[in-house]
Scaffold this active site. Sequence first.
Site, PDB file in Angstrom:
ATOM      1  N   TYR A  57      23.941  16.483  19.268  1.00  0.00           N
ATOM      2  CA  TYR A  57      23.432  16.275  17.910  1.00  0.00           C
ATOM      3  C   TYR A  57      21.937  15.934  17.925  1.00  0.00           C
ATOM      4  O   TYR A  57      21.266  16.016  16.894  1.00  0.00           O
ATOM      5  CB  TYR A  57      24.184  15.163  17.164  1.00  0.00           C
ATOM      6  CG  TYR A  57      25.671  15.402  16.962  1.00  0.00           C
ATOM      7  CD1 TYR A  57      26.251  16.638  17.239  1.00  0.00           C
ATOM      8  CD2 TYR A  57      26.499  14.388  16.495  1.00  0.00           C
ATOM      9  CE1 TYR A  57      27.603  16.844  17.063  1.00  0.00           C
ATOM     10  CE2 TYR A  57      27.862  14.589  16.315  1.00  0.00           C
ATOM     11  CZ  TYR A  57      28.409  15.811  16.613  1.00  0.00           C
ATOM     12  OH  TYR A  57      29.754  16.008  16.437  1.00  0.00           O
ATOM     13  N   LYS A  82      29.564  11.943  23.032  1.00  0.00           N
ATOM     14  CA  LYS A  82      30.319  13.031  23.669  1.00  0.00           C
ATOM     15  C   LYS A  82      29.458  13.746  24.699  1.00  0.00           C
ATOM     16  O   LYS A  82      28.243  13.906  24.491  1.00  0.00           O
ATOM     17  CB  LYS A  82      30.765  14.064  22.609  1.00  0.00           C
ATOM     18  CG  LYS A  82      31.332  13.453  21.339  1.00  0.00           C
ATOM     19  CD  LYS A  82      31.822  14.469  20.326  1.00  0.00           C
ATOM     20  CE  LYS A  82      32.136  13.806  19.002  1.00  0.00           C
ATOM     21  NZ  LYS A  82      30.998  13.707  18.086  1.00  0.00           N
ATOM     22  N   HIS A 115      33.350  16.976  24.783  1.00  0.00           N
ATOM     23  CA  HIS A 115      33.107  17.539  23.443  1.00  0.00           C
ATOM     24  C   HIS A 115      33.964  18.783  23.151  1.00  0.00           C
ATOM     25  O   HIS A 115      34.509  18.924  22.058  1.00  0.00           O
ATOM     26  CB  HIS A 115      31.615  17.868  23.301  1.00  0.00           C
ATOM     27  CG  HIS A 115      31.141  17.885  21.892  1.00  0.00           C
ATOM     28  ND1 HIS A 115      29.877  17.482  21.523  1.00  0.00           N
ATOM     29  CD2 HIS A 115      31.745  18.259  20.731  1.00  0.00           C
ATOM     30  CE1 HIS A 115      29.738  17.603  20.214  1.00  0.00           C
ATOM     31  NE2 HIS A 115      30.856  18.078  19.716  1.00  0.00           N
ATOM     32  N   LEU A 197      36.197  16.907   5.383  1.00  0.00           N
ATOM     33  CA  LEU A 197      36.066  17.456   4.018  1.00  0.00           C
ATOM     34  C   LEU A 197      35.927  18.982   4.084  1.00  0.00           C
ATOM     35  O   LEU A 197      35.449  19.608   3.136  1.00  0.00           O
ATOM     36  CB  LEU A 197      34.839  16.837   3.330  1.00  0.00           C
ATOM     37  CG  LEU A 197      34.797  15.305   3.325  1.00  0.00           C
ATOM     38  CD1 LEU A 197      33.453  14.801   2.785  1.00  0.00           C
ATOM     39  CD2 LEU A 197      35.950  14.730   2.512  1.00  0.00           C
ATOM     40  N   SER A 238      27.656  12.169   5.407  1.00  0.00           N
ATOM     41  CA  SER A 238      26.754  12.503   4.311  1.00  0.00           C
ATOM     42  C   SER A 238      25.419  11.862   4.635  1.00  0.00           C
ATOM     43  O   SER A 238      25.367  10.859   5.350  1.00  0.00           O
ATOM     44  CB  SER A 238      27.290  11.964   2.976  1.00  0.00           C
ATOM     45  OG  SER A 238      26.322  12.154   1.973  1.00  0.00           O
ATOM     46  N   VAL A 239      24.336  12.428   4.128  1.00  0.00           N
ATOM     47  CA  VAL A 239      23.028  11.776   4.302  1.00  0.00           C
ATOM     48  C   VAL A 239      22.576  11.120   2.997  1.00  0.00           C
ATOM     49  O   VAL A 239      21.497  10.544   2.933  1.00  0.00           O
ATOM     50  CB  VAL A 239      21.945  12.778   4.786  1.00  0.00           C
ATOM     51  CG1 VAL A 239      22.254  13.253   6.196  1.00  0.00           C
ATOM     52  CG2 VAL A 239      21.813  13.952   3.828  1.00  0.00           C
ATOM     53  N   ASN A 247      32.261   7.549  -0.047  1.00  0.00           N
ATOM     54  CA  ASN A 247      33.252   7.931   0.963  1.00  0.00           C
ATOM     55  C   ASN A 247      33.881   6.714   1.638  1.00  0.00           C
ATOM     56  O   ASN A 247      34.915   6.838   2.288  1.00  0.00           O
ATOM     57  CB  ASN A 247      32.613   8.843   2.022  1.00  0.00           C
ATOM     58  CG  ASN A 247      32.179  10.182   1.455  1.00  0.00           C
ATOM     59  OD1 ASN A 247      32.513  10.522   0.322  1.00  0.00           O
ATOM     60  ND2 ASN A 247      31.423  10.944   2.239  1.00  0.00           N
TER      61      ASN A 247
HETATM   62  P1  NAD Z   1      32.463  16.815   6.730  1.00  0.00           P
HETATM   63  O1  NAD Z   1      33.788  17.437   6.452  1.00  0.00           O
HETATM   64  O2  NAD Z   1      32.379  15.351   6.901  1.00  0.00           O
HETATM   65  O3  NAD Z   1      31.513  17.310   5.542  1.00  0.00           O
HETATM   66  C1  NAD Z   1      30.189  16.879   5.445  1.00  0.00           C
HETATM   67  C2  NAD Z   1      29.523  17.542   4.265  1.00  0.00           C
HETATM   68  O4  NAD Z   1      30.286  17.329   3.078  1.00  0.00           O
HETATM   69  C3  NAD Z   1      28.161  16.904   3.957  1.00  0.00           C
HETATM   70  O5  NAD Z   1      27.154  17.527   4.725  1.00  0.00           O
HETATM   71  C4  NAD Z   1      28.006  17.108   2.483  1.00  0.00           C
HETATM   72  O6  NAD Z   1      27.506  18.389   2.268  1.00  0.00           O
HETATM   73  C5  NAD Z   1      29.418  17.056   1.990  1.00  0.00           C
HETATM   74  N1  NAD Z   1      29.790  15.725   1.433  1.00  0.00           N
HETATM   75  C6  NAD Z   1      30.129  14.601   2.129  1.00  0.00           C
HETATM   76  N2  NAD Z   1      30.485  13.618   1.285  1.00  0.00           N
HETATM   77  C7  NAD Z   1      30.367  14.114   0.039  1.00  0.00           C
HETATM   78  C8  NAD Z   1      30.602  13.577  -1.248  1.00  0.00           C
HETATM   79  N3  NAD Z   1      31.057  12.328  -1.413  1.00  0.00           N
HETATM   80  N4  NAD Z   1      30.378  14.366  -2.325  1.00  0.00           N
HETATM   81  C9  NAD Z   1      29.960  15.632  -2.180  1.00  0.00           C
HETATM   82  N5  NAD Z   1      29.721  16.214  -0.974  1.00  0.00           N
HETATM   83  C10 NAD Z   1      29.926  15.454   0.128  1.00  0.00           C
HETATM   84  O7  NAD Z   1      31.841  17.607   7.985  1.00  0.00           O
HETATM   85  P2  NAD Z   1      31.210  17.236   9.395  1.00  0.00           P
HETATM   86  O8  NAD Z   1      29.944  16.494   9.249  1.00  0.00           O
HETATM   87  O9  NAD Z   1      31.174  18.505  10.159  1.00  0.00           O
HETATM   88  O10 NAD Z   1      32.297  16.299  10.086  1.00  0.00           O
HETATM   89  C11 NAD Z   1      32.202  14.897  10.112  1.00  0.00           C
HETATM   90  C12 NAD Z   1      31.799  14.407  11.478  1.00  0.00           C
HETATM   91  O11 NAD Z   1      32.692  14.885  12.482  1.00  0.00           O
HETATM   92  C13 NAD Z   1      30.440  14.938  11.956  1.00  0.00           C
HETATM   93  O12 NAD Z   1      29.352  14.324  11.322  1.00  0.00           O
HETATM   94  C14 NAD Z   1      30.534  14.664  13.430  1.00  0.00           C
HETATM   95  O13 NAD Z   1      30.307  13.289  13.711  1.00  0.00           O
HETATM   96  C15 NAD Z   1      31.976  15.041  13.707  1.00  0.00           C
HETATM   97  N6  NAD Z   1      32.103  16.435  14.182  1.00  0.00           N
HETATM   98  C16 NAD Z   1      32.617  16.657  15.413  1.00  0.00           C
HETATM   99  C17 NAD Z   1      32.749  17.937  15.930  1.00  0.00           C
HETATM  100  C18 NAD Z   1      33.344  18.134  17.275  1.00  0.00           C
HETATM  101  O14 NAD Z   1      33.300  19.256  17.810  1.00  0.00           O
HETATM  102  N7  NAD Z   1      33.880  17.115  17.906  1.00  0.00           N
HETATM  103  C19 NAD Z   1      32.361  19.038  15.147  1.00  0.00           C
HETATM  104  C20 NAD Z   1      31.831  18.812  13.883  1.00  0.00           C
HETATM  105  C21 NAD Z   1      31.729  17.519  13.407  1.00  0.00           C
END
Ligand code: NAD
Length: 285
Positions: A57, A82, A115, A197, A238-239, A247
């Site tokens: 990341y 990871k 990972h 999500l 989320s940022v 959330n």
């Molecule tokens: P997520 O399902 O958490 O979705 C994130 C996106 O959803 C945000 O960028 C935003 O656009 C939207 N969002 C979030 N909250 C919202 C709200 N309240 N209202 C409206 N839109 C909203 O997707 P993610 O970030 O891919 O997954 C979460 C975490 O899982 C990652 O940040 C990471 O730490 C982990 N991850 C791990 C792997 C892996 O291979 N192990 C892969 C992807 C992600």
Amino acid sequence: MTFRSETSAIPSIVLNDGNVIPQLGFGVFLVPDDEAFPVVTAALEAGYRSIDTAAIYGNEEGTGRAIRESGLPRDEVYVTSKVWNSEQGFDSTLRAFDASMARLGLDYLDLYLVHWPVPAADRYVDTFRALQALKTQGRVRSIGVSNFTAEHLSRVIAETGEIPAVNQIELHPRLAQRELREFHAGHAIATEAWGPLGQGTLLDDRTIASIAAAVDRTPAQVIIRWHLQLGNIVIPKSVTPSRIAENFDVFGFELSRDQMAAINALDTGTRVGDDPNTFSQGLDV
Ligand code: NAD
């Protein structure tokens, strides 16, 4: 800096090694390093006490600084990282761990994950053995994997004699991973949901929207609640500070059996991410 005090509201999951992980955490995938400090700080202020990062990341420095400078005792924040595909193998994983810890500026990790399995490279068992060594040395409290199928998990268990504490997998209402969750339950492996999500793609689903209206919550809160009630560890990202707080505000309501069933019915087995059997980015295979 002020921190919400109701973090005791976060339920915990007891792992197969006896350690405890908060069921709701915060993910930082795609957060640039220079944004990780304010974003992780906002998450800690909102009440999150578990942060999920990864070497790939590119934000371990900003993430670690936010954790260190929060003033929170180290043992009150659960930290996951990871090992990336390009570092797979016993010695290279040990080196990758040192590099991650230097960037994070921390003494130990709560959870270190392989990972991706990258089965064509056939190094994930040796990689997991390096995680075992780090756990023995006390540098990592718990060790686990990510994106492993039942087949990969079975091999790790058979060849190392250790059952990973966690498998972090893509999991959301359109990819509910029923079979793999059953395999996990049968082996006392905790299921952690990434992309909970659907990386945002599920937020305008009509079923989710109608349930959200019925319980007077947002679609994101309904989906996170579905994960919690299934027993998943869940790490939404989320940022945006208001969404980060939204959330986290998921402990004051419950989905009924019918609402859970309606969300379960959305499972089409559709991924938003890569296929664990073939994904090999970073590793020549
Ligand atoms: P997520 O399902 O958490 O979705 C994130 C996106 O959803 C945000 O960028 C935003 O656009 C939207 N969002 C979030 N909250 C919202 C709200 N309240 N209202 C409206 N839109 C909203 O997707 P993610 O970030 O891919 O997954 C979460 C975490 O899982 C990652 O940040 C990471 O730490 C982990 N991850 C791990 C792997 C892996 O291979 N192990 C892969 C992807 C992600």
